[in-house]
Motif scaffolding. Sequence first.
Motif, PDB file in Angstrom:
ATOM      1  N   GLU A 176       0.826  -1.210   0.000  1.00 23.21           N
ATOM      2  CA  GLU A 176       0.000   0.000   0.000  1.00 23.21           C
ATOM      3  C   GLU A 176       0.859   1.259   0.000  1.00 23.21           C
ATOM      4  OE1 GLU A 176      -2.854   2.762   2.644  1.00 23.21           O
ATOM      5  OE2 GLU A 176      -1.658   1.188   3.569  1.00 23.21           O
ATOM      6  N   ARG A 177       1.969   1.226   0.782  1.00 27.33           N
ATOM      7  CA  ARG A 177       2.833   2.404   0.840  1.00 27.33           C
ATOM      8  C   ARG A 177       3.441   2.698  -0.530  1.00 27.33           C
ATOM      9  NH1 ARG A 177       7.892   3.349   0.885  1.00 27.33           N
ATOM     10  NH2 ARG A 177       8.421   1.133   0.975  1.00 27.33           N
ATOM     11  N   VAL A 178       3.913   1.652  -1.231  1.00 32.48           N
ATOM     12  CA  VAL A 178       4.518   1.832  -2.550  1.00 32.48           C
ATOM     13  C   VAL A 178       3.490   2.362  -3.548  1.00 32.48           C
ATOM     14  CG1 VAL A 178       5.650   0.670  -4.482  1.00 32.48           C
ATOM     15  CG2 VAL A 178       6.233   0.028  -2.142  1.00 32.48           C
ATOM     16  N   VAL A 179       2.301   1.733  -3.574  1.00 32.65           N
ATOM     17  CA  VAL A 179       1.262   2.153  -4.514  1.00 32.65           C
ATOM     18  C   VAL A 179       0.755   3.550  -4.174  1.00 32.65           C
ATOM     19  CG1 VAL A 179      -1.059   1.639  -5.371  1.00 32.65           C
ATOM     20  CG2 VAL A 179       0.577  -0.212  -5.039  1.00 32.65           C
ATOM     21  N   GLN A 180       0.624   3.842  -2.844  1.00 29.64           N
ATOM     22  CA  GLN A 180       0.145   5.160  -2.423  1.00 29.64           C
ATOM     23  C   GLN A 180       1.095   6.263  -2.876  1.00 29.64           C
ATOM     24  OE1 GLN A 180      -2.864   5.497  -0.653  1.00 29.64           O
ATOM     25  NE2 GLN A 180      -2.591   7.626  -1.224  1.00 29.64           N
ATOM     26  N   ASP A 181       2.406   6.002  -2.743  1.00 31.95           N
ATOM     27  CA  ASP A 181       3.401   6.988  -3.208  1.00 31.95           C
ATOM     28  C   ASP A 181       3.276   7.211  -4.709  1.00 31.95           C
ATOM     29  OD1 ASP A 181       4.336   7.224  -0.642  1.00 31.95           O
ATOM     30  OD2 ASP A 181       6.061   5.882  -0.929  1.00 31.95           O
ATOM     31  N   ALA A 182       3.070   6.107  -5.446  1.00 31.29           N
ATOM     32  CA  ALA A 182       2.930   6.216  -6.902  1.00 31.29           C
ATOM     33  C   ALA A 182       1.667   7.004  -7.270  1.00 31.29           C
ATOM     34  CB  ALA A 182       2.884   4.828  -7.531  1.00 31.29           C
ATOM     35  N   LEU A 183       0.578   6.750  -6.549  1.00 23.21           N
ATOM     36  CA  LEU A 183      -0.665   7.451  -6.827  1.00 23.21           C
ATOM     37  C   LEU A 183      -0.531   8.947  -6.548  1.00 23.21           C
ATOM     38  CD1 LEU A 183      -3.336   4.958  -5.418  1.00 23.21           C
ATOM     39  CD2 LEU A 183      -2.753   5.377  -7.801  1.00 23.21           C
ATOM     40  N   GLU A 184       0.196   9.291  -5.477  1.00 23.04           N
ATOM     41  CA  GLU A 184       0.380  10.708  -5.155  1.00 23.04           C
ATOM     42  C   GLU A 184       1.223  11.408  -6.210  1.00 23.04           C
ATOM     43  OE1 GLU A 184       1.822  11.106  -1.182  1.00 23.04           O
ATOM     44  OE2 GLU A 184       0.021  10.209  -0.291  1.00 23.04           O
ATOM     45  N   ARG A 185       2.242  10.701  -6.729  1.00 20.03           N
ATOM     46  CA  ARG A 185       3.025  11.270  -7.831  1.00 20.03           C
ATOM     47  C   ARG A 185       2.155  11.457  -9.069  1.00 20.03           C
ATOM     48  NH1 ARG A 185       6.899   7.592  -5.916  1.00 20.03           N
ATOM     49  NH2 ARG A 185       6.411   6.103  -7.577  1.00 20.03           N
ATOM     50  N   LEU A 186       1.319  10.482  -9.321  1.00 23.51           N
ATOM     51  CA  LEU A 186       0.443  10.544 -10.496  1.00 23.51           C
ATOM     52  C   LEU A 186      -0.565  11.680 -10.371  1.00 23.51           C
ATOM     53  CD1 LEU A 186      -0.522   9.237 -13.160  1.00 23.51           C
ATOM     54  CD2 LEU A 186      -1.884   7.645 -11.801  1.00 23.51           C
ATOM     55  N   ALA A 187      -1.008  11.973  -9.150  1.00 23.96           N
ATOM     56  CA  ALA A 187      -2.077  12.957  -8.932  1.00 23.96           C
ATOM     57  C   ALA A 187      -1.609  14.405  -9.022  1.00 23.96           C
ATOM     58  CB  ALA A 187      -2.736  12.708  -7.579  1.00 23.96           C
ATOM     59  N   ARG A 188      -0.318  14.643  -9.032  1.00 24.95           N
ATOM     60  CA  ARG A 188       0.182  16.023  -9.054  1.00 24.95           C
ATOM     61  C   ARG A 188      -0.287  16.768 -10.293  1.00 24.95           C
ATOM     62  NH1 ARG A 188       6.180  14.038  -7.401  1.00 24.95           N
ATOM     63  NH2 ARG A 188       5.742  13.593  -5.187  1.00 24.95           N
TER      64      ARG A 188
END
Length: 573
Positions: free
Chosen positions: A504-516
């Motif tokens: 979840e931490r890895v995917v969450q970080d990726a999602l936050e990068r994607l959401a910028r």
Amino acid sequence: MSYYRPYRRTLVIDLFCAFLVAGIALVFPLGAGYITRTLLGHPGEGTLEQIVTVGAALLGLVALQIAANTYVDYQGHMMGTLIERDMRRDLFRHLQSQPFQFFDGQRTGQLMSRLTNDLFAIGELAHHGPEDLAIAVFKFAGVFLILLGINVKLTLLLFCFLPLMAVYALYFNRRLNAAMLGSKARIGDVNAQVEDSLAGIRVVQSFTGEAVEQGRFGRANDLFVESRREGYRSEAFFYQGMTAFTQLMTVAVLVFGGLAILRGELRLDALVTYLLCVGILIEPIGRFVNIARLLQEGLTGFERFLELMAVRPELEDAPGAVELEHVRGDIRFEHVSFQYPSGAGPVLRDINLHIKPGEFVALVGASGVGKSTLCALIPRFYDVTGGRILIDGVPVQDLRLHSLRRQIGVVQQEVYLFAGTVLENIRYGRPEASEAEVVEAARRAGAHDFILALPQGYHTDIGQRGVKLSGGQKQRLSVARVFLKDPPILIFDEATSALDNESERVVQDALERLARRRTTLVIAHRLSTVRNAGRIVVLTADGIAEEGTHDELLRAGGAYAALQNAGMELSSL
């Protein structure tokens, strides 16, 4: 008939060859009669030469008949196969245009049966239908005229059988048609049961449900057998009855022809010619029977094909729909309501919500209040039943569907990966992307390292639905797919709820990068997601209860605060 249009040249040549085959078949008994009359009637000095000449001519006709039959057999079959391919292509395209709502009420196995089994016999019908009909009609008419020329009374007697044959054929043909329709429906049920059981094989085996699934399959299989039993019974009566009629015709010719010879009304050589013609007459009757069989097998499938093709997609581009370009990401819900056709009541009621360009909004609420449905309305997976949704001030119904969905990226809780390689699955986000762009998207999604550790890296086959990967790996591939698509609007539908803490931490970080710098709507279930949101919208069965930041909603002491104070996980909301 429109499916014949691309192959009309082949069809014309095929029919010409069919007429040629039929015409040559009519010449053979005439040639045999001529030789018989020459030998038995008035043999003379030139008899041998005449027989050789006729024999040579008949051999030439045999060669021509073989050439024509070869074209009919090869090119005609290919024409039928190409028509079958075109119909399958059109049906597949039509199914892909249907909205989620259509598939909610369908079983995948039934649809697969219509795409495969139902259309299989159409290729044979498309080929043999026109060709057999042409040969049968031409031969039947030609033989009828020849028989009348030999003996009128005997021919009229022969044709007394035809009305009886027609009535018999129509009766059993109707029964055969009903049996074929039932059989196709039952094999569709079998396919659906197989698809359901095999797709859920992990659940079946973990609950030791093999016996249950075998019972379900057995019942569906037995129903298929019963439907085939009725079909074979009708088919047996149909074919054997037609065979009996043709044999009776031969017996009638032998008996009444012999009597005519005794009375001096018919010569022996004429009876030989007549019997040969009756043999040819039986052949077009056999073709008529074959056409009836092909019609039952082909038309029952064609009826089911038309039934699906007649289902109009409920979501279509409106007249004058425009392309969605240069998207800012301003989303507005104005008095939006929605109800599923089979639902007991509205899922959403009078929703008013404005999401500004680049804003990160988290959506929370109890299970069943319509969070996922609200998100599915934006890309028009379903259409609103009341109100409207606007993107950059334009109602989504006025936008071309393809361009609308091209600007929206969706990451769902239940990831679907296709059978194939890692590269092919990520590239699904943008099929024309280069391998370097795919690798970059994987890096940004935090998937590059684990992909390199796979046996063939990006070219590793991941199996049906990605069964060779873990849940976290599959989710990272789905995020990489959206990174590659690079849409201005993002929807995260509980994208990390099924993952362990590390994944979840890895995917969450990726999602936050994607959401910028993108407009993002998240169905939230973890506290970390909610705290990072610019705004939290609390959805209830009555609509939007409250909205604000995490701290603002806690201070307000409303529904959101009550959930927090009760110590409930957002995943249970």
